[in-house]
Design an enzyme around this catalytic site. Structure first.
Site, PDB file in Angstrom:
ATOM      1  N   PHE A 217      15.310  -9.482  46.600  1.00  0.00           N
ATOM      2  CA  PHE A 217      14.810 -10.166  45.417  1.00  0.00           C
ATOM      3  C   PHE A 217      15.920 -10.273  44.368  1.00  0.00           C
ATOM      4  O   PHE A 217      16.218  -9.309  43.659  1.00  0.00           O
ATOM      5  CB  PHE A 217      13.603  -9.424  44.839  1.00  0.00           C
ATOM      6  N   GLU A 234      13.228  -4.096  45.308  1.00  0.00           N
ATOM      7  CA  GLU A 234      11.820  -3.714  45.133  1.00  0.00           C
ATOM      8  C   GLU A 234      10.941  -4.904  44.754  1.00  0.00           C
ATOM      9  O   GLU A 234      11.254  -5.675  43.858  1.00  0.00           O
ATOM     10  CB  GLU A 234      11.706  -2.638  44.049  1.00  0.00           C
ATOM     11  N   LYS A 250      10.074   4.447  45.483  1.00  0.00           N
ATOM     12  CA  LYS A 250      10.620   5.676  44.899  1.00  0.00           C
ATOM     13  C   LYS A 250      11.048   6.581  46.041  1.00  0.00           C
ATOM     14  O   LYS A 250      10.271   6.830  46.970  1.00  0.00           O
ATOM     15  CB  LYS A 250       9.583   6.401  44.027  1.00  0.00           C
TER      16      LYS A 250
END
Length: 332
Positions: A217, A234, A250
């Protein structure tokens, strides 16, 4: 009006970079590119983006509401139209006005572009009025100006927000709060700030960054108020077939050059209690947030603490989904 042209898949990224360079001086411009690093040998939660890359420019309409206007200021943005932009972090408080920070600012910026250019599966799609230069490029059958130098020749100065003694002092105060029972878990980070000259060539900076560190992304957005450059592994949220998906990330471990050591690093990450606790904390947060906009009983945990290899690091990812309440607009 939409035109579709075949382009060689292996040349798609080169075409994107040249198109972006051609449009770099547009006053309002949005760009998105994606690299899928899914390893076919590893079960991956990666949900492919709807396009390989996208460029949008020349606004027809703009939505740029203040924080006081909240999400209502974005209406209407019909889901059957192209709208490109971003929400500010503080825009989330619009759902809970009593928590809204006492700051003046914008909730975000979206525009409906006259031109959208995107690639998917070896096809180039252009939506908008005809562009003579695009027709010329396509008819030539070759990527123009491949030798253009996109590299950034600016020295980048980086500085941590907290130095080591400051960080340790703040960490100690957080531990005292834990001892007192005020908090039970905290994600305390440090921020690395890059100091760049005001005349930095931001399009070139972003292209150079994505070339050095390709990610699933990557986005560039220039508006009259700001320029946003983003490269991230993410996914915050996406909408597919009537459902919202969120994939909090995470937990990180470096990759190893030796395949055996690399598998061991992934296994250690998968079993690390601290990393799993941090991931589950964010899963609980996302699950709560999705429940605010979801139909009752539709919030589902698809994957929990799944270790996925990326270039350079292993990442721990969880996947949640939810069906939205029927009366909500997509941006709410």
């Amino acid at each position: 009006m939409t035109q579709v042209y075949p382009i060689p898949v292996e040349k798609s990224d080169a075409w994107f970079r040249q198109f972006f360079f051609r449009l770099a001086n547009e006053p309002i411009l949005a760009a998105f590119s994606s690299q899928d690093f899914s390893d076919p040998r590893v079960e991956s939660p990666f949900i492919p983006p709807l396009v390989d890359w996208l460029l949008a420019w020349e606004p027809i309409e703009v939505r740029n509401p203040s924080l006081a206007q909240g999400m209502d200021g974005f209406a209407p943005m019909p889901s059957d139209q192209f709208w490109v932009g971003h929400f500010c972090y503080e825009a989330g408080f619009a759902q809970w006005p009593h928590k809204l920070p006492s700051v003046n600012g914008k909730a975000g910026y979206f525009f409906r572009p006259a031109h959208v250019l995107y690639a998917l599966n070896g096809q180039l799609h252009h939506s908008g009025p005809q562009l003579p230069w695009l027709e010329t490029w396509i008819q030539s059958g070759a990527v123009p100006n491949e030798s253009v130098d996109f590299k950034v020749h600016t020295a980048v100065q980086a500085q941590w927000k907290f130095n080591k003694p400051e960080y340790l002092k703040k960490a100690a105060s957080l531990l005292r709060l834990m001892d007192l029972g005020e908090i039970y878990e905290v994600n305390f980070c440090n921020k690395l700030q890059l100091n760049l000259p005001l005349d930095t060539n931001w399009p070139a900076f972003w292209l150079d960054w994505t070339a050095r560190q390709p990610m699933p992304f990557s986005a560039f957005l220039r508006t009259p108020q700001e320029t946003v450059v983003s490269v991230s592994p993410e996914r915050f949220a996406c909408f597919r077939e009537g459902q919202w998906f969120s994939q909090p990330m995470k937990g990180t471990a470096p990759r190893a050059e030796n395949s055996k050591e690399d598998r061991e690093a992934a296994s250690r990450l998968q079993q690390n209690a601290k990393e799993r606790s941090e991931n589950i904390m964010i899963v609980d947060l996302v699950r709560h947030d999705l429940s605010q906009i979801a139909q009752k009983g539709t919030v589902k945990l698809q994957h929990l603490c799944q270790t996925v290899p990326f270039p350079g690091v292993h990442q721990m990812i969880s996947t949640l989904s939810a069906k939205p309440k029927p009366h909500l607009a997509w941006y709410e």
